[in-house]
Design a protein around this motif. Structure first.
Motif, PDB file in Angstrom:
ATOM      1  N   TYR A  37      35.721  17.954 -36.833  1.00  0.00           N
ATOM      2  CA  TYR A  37      36.234  19.507 -37.128  1.00  0.00           C
ATOM      3  C   TYR A  37      35.354  20.298 -37.900  1.00  0.00           C
ATOM      4  O   TYR A  37      35.302  21.566 -37.606  1.00  0.00           O
ATOM      5  N   LEU A  38      34.886  19.745 -39.185  1.00  0.00           N
ATOM      6  CA  LEU A  38      34.247  20.677 -40.009  1.00  0.00           C
ATOM      7  C   LEU A  38      32.944  21.200 -39.615  1.00  0.00           C
ATOM      8  O   LEU A  38      32.668  22.315 -40.039  1.00  0.00           O
ATOM      9  N   GLY A  67      41.224  19.237 -43.961  1.00  0.00           N
ATOM     10  CA  GLY A  67      41.052  17.860 -43.758  1.00  0.00           C
ATOM     11  C   GLY A  67      41.201  17.003 -44.940  1.00  0.00           C
ATOM     12  O   GLY A  67      40.557  16.112 -44.845  1.00  0.00           O
TER      13      GLY A  67
ATOM     14  N   ALA B 110      37.813  15.655 -44.664  1.00  0.00           N
ATOM     15  CA  ALA B 110      36.884  16.495 -45.195  1.00  0.00           C
ATOM     16  C   ALA B 110      35.879  15.980 -46.138  1.00  0.00           C
ATOM     17  O   ALA B 110      34.583  16.247 -46.383  1.00  0.00           O
ATOM     18  N   VAL B 111      36.274  14.811 -47.048  1.00  0.00           N
ATOM     19  CA  VAL B 111      35.564  14.153 -47.665  1.00  0.00           C
ATOM     20  C   VAL B 111      34.125  13.697 -46.969  1.00  0.00           C
ATOM     21  O   VAL B 111      33.186  13.587 -47.497  1.00  0.00           O
ATOM     22  N   GLU B 113      33.243  14.113 -43.873  1.00  0.00           N
ATOM     23  CA  GLU B 113      32.387  15.325 -43.173  1.00  0.00           C
ATOM     24  C   GLU B 113      31.671  16.051 -44.213  1.00  0.00           C
ATOM     25  O   GLU B 113      30.418  16.417 -43.589  1.00  0.00           O
ATOM     26  N   LEU B 114      32.167  16.420 -44.874  1.00  0.00           N
ATOM     27  CA  LEU B 114      31.550  17.444 -45.856  1.00  0.00           C
ATOM     28  C   LEU B 114      30.106  16.677 -46.693  1.00  0.00           C
ATOM     29  O   LEU B 114      29.117  17.434 -46.869  1.00  0.00           O
ATOM     30  N   ILE B 117      27.612  16.914 -44.118  1.00  0.00           N
ATOM     31  CA  ILE B 117      27.037  18.134 -43.829  1.00  0.00           C
ATOM     32  C   ILE B 117      25.967  18.624 -45.025  1.00  0.00           C
ATOM     33  O   ILE B 117      25.045  19.255 -45.083  1.00  0.00           O
ATOM     34  N   MET B 118      26.736  18.109 -46.176  1.00  0.00           N
ATOM     35  CA  MET B 118      25.924  18.790 -47.482  1.00  0.00           C
ATOM     36  C   MET B 118      24.488  18.008 -47.785  1.00  0.00           C
ATOM     37  O   MET B 118      23.932  18.473 -48.155  1.00  0.00           O
ATOM     38  N   TRP B 121      22.082  19.771 -45.582  1.00  0.00           N
ATOM     39  CA  TRP B 121      21.998  20.882 -45.941  1.00  0.00           C
ATOM     40  C   TRP B 121      20.657  20.730 -47.299  1.00  0.00           C
ATOM     41  O   TRP B 121      19.703  21.443 -47.145  1.00  0.00           O
ATOM     42  N   ILE B 135      22.879  14.720 -38.667  1.00  0.00           N
ATOM     43  CA  ILE B 135      22.830  15.766 -37.491  1.00  0.00           C
ATOM     44  C   ILE B 135      21.809  16.473 -37.095  1.00  0.00           C
ATOM     45  O   ILE B 135      21.194  17.285 -37.552  1.00  0.00           O
ATOM     46  N   PHE B 347      30.101  11.944 -36.953  1.00  0.00           N
ATOM     47  CA  PHE B 347      31.119  12.497 -37.913  1.00  0.00           C
ATOM     48  C   PHE B 347      32.089  11.628 -38.699  1.00  0.00           C
ATOM     49  O   PHE B 347      32.422  11.873 -39.828  1.00  0.00           O
ATOM     50  N   TRP B 368      28.734  21.559 -52.537  1.00  0.00           N
ATOM     51  CA  TRP B 368      29.192  22.593 -51.816  1.00  0.00           C
ATOM     52  C   TRP B 368      29.141  23.975 -52.704  1.00  0.00           C
ATOM     53  O   TRP B 368      28.524  25.048 -52.340  1.00  0.00           O
TER      54      TRP B 368
END
Lengths: 497, 497
Positions: A37-38, A67, B110-111, B113-114, B117-118, B121, B135, B347, B368
């Motif tokens: 989702y994120l 989330g 969210a924990v 997935e972030l 993503i982080m 980044w 990803i 994910f 983030w």
């Protein structure tokens, strides 16, 4: 963001924290987002130019919060509670301010010294024997002591390493003709013992240090017994393996069962095994529960998570050893850039030699704020309240008639299921276990879908059961009532279908 | 403390943090207390009844603060900087609020997935090759990826475990007649390589997993070279040992030296060693320094501490691997109470299988807030400013004439000493190394006593030297000027004595 802006926005964050806690009872506890989702909501690389706090905060509320599963909610009964408190948050805010890498005394003397004093405070609060205290009542140095670890998983690894090196160091004493190659050849033969109910960190610890393991079946009460341990050791010795470590549990993950701690201690002593007791996953040998923890005084090491049921934010696990020499022998490294201060060893402890990482945040600070602002009476009242709630829930579930309690309720954990007779419409035919299991799996699924409360199921000895772990700092009797109401309503619906 | 009180007192803490940072230039950076100071000041057990926030805060200011060495001070030049930032503090305040034990996706999507993503980044910000991204740009799943570890020490252990299991799994492929006992017998023969300049976590990692090590002498520039590695491996293979792991350093602890990364990569490939690059102790393969980090693209794993030079509060180390299968094979444990969600593996990552502990705080949140509120430009400007200061300090020390620079200044670290000719009064006689050493040891001691600035000494190849590590978030040119002034003044005094 400069000091002036932080003065303003930092206070906004304090308000956000307060508003969040005030609203928790109104928020469904379990996040319902779909995997991935994120990734769909946020950019795939960092912005080139700075963004404002307000922009990030808006995204935090609209993109991160959906989330989040709300571990601090009074309606969160899953796994084990991770219950923080305001004093712990304050301690951690100051810790963030100082942002010290505490790898030895000289890095910041207060970091080391407060760790020593706080683990002693906690040890006394738990009613520990004096061999686990760093500083004895007469002010002299103890052989053992406590230290802060990240988690119970790390503690068990530390214990295993110390155990391994102790065992290998003993071999040439017993058998002086052994060469270094002979001793090395024994490494792959070392075997660690735990039960089928021991937390996964037992096996993971073995994976990390690379030793063999023997998982022993627990008894009908989900306990590791001394007889079963004895038998396993005898079989392994027959095969030429070398037993070196056993993990007992004071409160297992599935059912909060208490292993035969004194019996295991006797076997450990006879067989010269390192005896580690894991209290990490469920509760602690709190003075309130001290009689249940008989035998823990014989442990070489044990650990409990203050971040579980003791009002401390994750992460802060405390491990005690009766003799710290073994940790230091196994883990100490000297380098010129890690200077040691000459001084009383009671106070100049190099905790980097008591744990896996070199440094550690200033975690003792949150323990200090919490223990002082709650006091022993406040900490005990918090625990008593949760045990009372658990006992009440147990009574209500039994009174309902459709449920059975699967394990004794010692602490805040109630393990239950819809019982076979409730599933069965025809008392003349005995119901199949898989049918009962399906009803209980369906009940967990229905609770997740309903999402007024959150708990998880597990499987014990082939039976699917539900676990209600009570321990939220913010939880009240109203939350336990809601849990019961949800379970009863959804059970009625499932049994009707 | 209830919500209303926290709303009030939490804001007082924010003010305290602001006031502290505003005052740091006026506070001597190094604590001057004696061992055992705190034990004399505070009670030896927890209070029975709760105390107020004001009482604890007063003791924090009067009893804890004197034992604090001020890592956030602009006048702190010791070890390596641990430089936080306001956005990082804010991220951690929210993390404390949520207080999630993140052991798998379902704990709080969210924990996980972030974190994915982080770390991507950050990987892009460092200019990493695509094999290190979770990803890919087209949205497909990568073989590798980043994960958050507590520290570089933990990362190196994770790498060693993966390396060991990969090596042991390869053996029967190369030699199918090997039995399990044969493979087990190889475990004690595994040997890991690092240099005499590698951070202590290299040896500690080996102590943890229980393997042999070979410490290779560095060259005159404090670098591990491929020739020396090749030679060490050949000697060990002669003895029947099994090389499995090599640690290269991008920035060593003593001098921020950069090993021969491409050369080591070639040897690692030929000898089938796991190649770990430790950037934890000094800096990072930031795009700014990417040319210096040539060869890192061949690493199986590497790690850098965002809590060092990247505006993040301790602890937050990020480790990348080119193929995560090896971590998961070595560290994964399945249990009923650790449910997995079926979903796109990109994910739904179980980061518990990428690290030592089961759970982890929500650290991605501070990454983030920091990356967004600084932006890539702000992060780069911070680094550039520190490198500029280091270069300026190097120039000034050389211009002074009494100092020599002991290692190239690539990053924020300046390693220097009073040079032999400055110690010597009689140019006709060559000065003994021990006399030069004494002068430099005295200089460190004098700086500690003076306590306007704080740095530490170390020893490299028998020479006592001083290390000035520039990297404080709050530091300005004025702080570097003060450092120079103190060094020059005290050197004059020492050389006069």
């Amino acid at each position: 963001m400069d000091i002036d802006e932080f003065r303003k926005k930092g206070k906004e964050v304090v308000d956000d924290i307060c508003d969040y806690y005030a609203s928790l009872d109104q928020i469904p506890p379990m996040s319902q987002v779909e995997p991935g989702y994120l990734y769909k909501l946020i950019p795939h690389k960092a912005p080139t130019e700075p963004e404002t706090f307000d922009e990030v905060k808006r995204d935090f509320q609209t993109k991160i919060m959906p989330g989040i599963t709300h571990w601090q909610s009074g309606n969160f009964f899953a796994w084990f509670p991770s219950s923080g408190s305001f004093p712990s948050i304050i301690g951690d805010m100051y810790s963030n301010m100082l942002n010290i890498v505490g790898f030895n005394w000289i890095c910041s003397p207060a970091v080391t010294e407060l760790e020593t004093i706080m683990t002693d405070w906690l040890g006394k609060l738990l009613g520990l024997e004096k061999q686990f205290l760093s500083i004895q009542n007469d002010g002299s140095e103890g052989q053992g002591g406590g230290s802060i670890q990240g988690s119970a998983s790390e503690a068990i690894v530390v214990a295993m390493i110390a155990a391994r090196e102790k065992k290998l160091a003993e071999l040439p004493k017993a058998c002086p003709e052994l060469t270094q190659d002979d001793i090395d050849a024994i490494r792959p033969k070392l075997v660690a013992y735990y039960s089928d109910q021991t937390h996964s960190s037992g096996q993971k610890g073995a994976n990390i240090i690379g030793c063999k393991t023997h998982m022993i079946p627990s008894d009908d009460n989900f306990r590791l017994t001394s007889d079963a341990l004895h038998e396993a050791i005898a079989a392994d010795k027959q095969k030429g393996l070398v037993p070196f470590f056993v993990c007992g549990s004071f409160g297992t993950t599935n059912t909060a069962a208490i292993d035969d701690l004194p019996g295991i201690a006797e076997v450990a002593k006879k067989e010269r095994l390192w005896y580690h007791v894991d209290c990490g996953t469920t509760s602690m040998p709190h003075t309130l529960f001290r009689p249940l923890a008989a035998g823990i005084e014989f442990a070489d090491s044990f650990d409990f998570n203050t971040h579980k049921w003791m009002l401390i934010s994750f992460e802060c696990s405390v491990m005690w050893v009766s003799d710290s020499t073994h940790l230091v022998n196994a883990l100490s490294i000297e380098r010129e850039y890690l200077p040691r201060v000459k001084g009383d060893k009671s106070f100049v402890k190099d905790y980097r030699n008591w744990r896996l990482p070199l440094g550690r945040r200033f975690c003792a600070l949150k323990l200090w704020f919490m223990m002082r602002m709650y006091g022993v009476s406040g900490i005990q009242a918090n625990i008593r309240q949760h045990v009372k709630e658990a006992k009440w829930l147990e009574e209500q579930l039994l009174a309902d008639g459709r449920f059975e309690i699967m394990a004794p309720v010692h602490f805040g954990l109630v393990v239950f299921r819809i019982k076979p007779s409730a599933v069965n419409n025809n008392p003349a035919v005995s119901v199949k276990e898989c049918v009962v299991n399906k009803a209980n799996i369906d009940l967990v699924k229905a609770i997740h879908k309903d999402n007024r409360v959150f708990l998880v199921g597990t499987m014990i000895k082939g039976k699917n059961v539900l676990r209600a772990a009570i321990g939220s700092t913010l939880g009240t009797h109203r939350n336990t009532e809601l849990l019961l109401e949800v379970v009863q309503q959804l059970t009625t619906r499932i049994l009707e279908d």
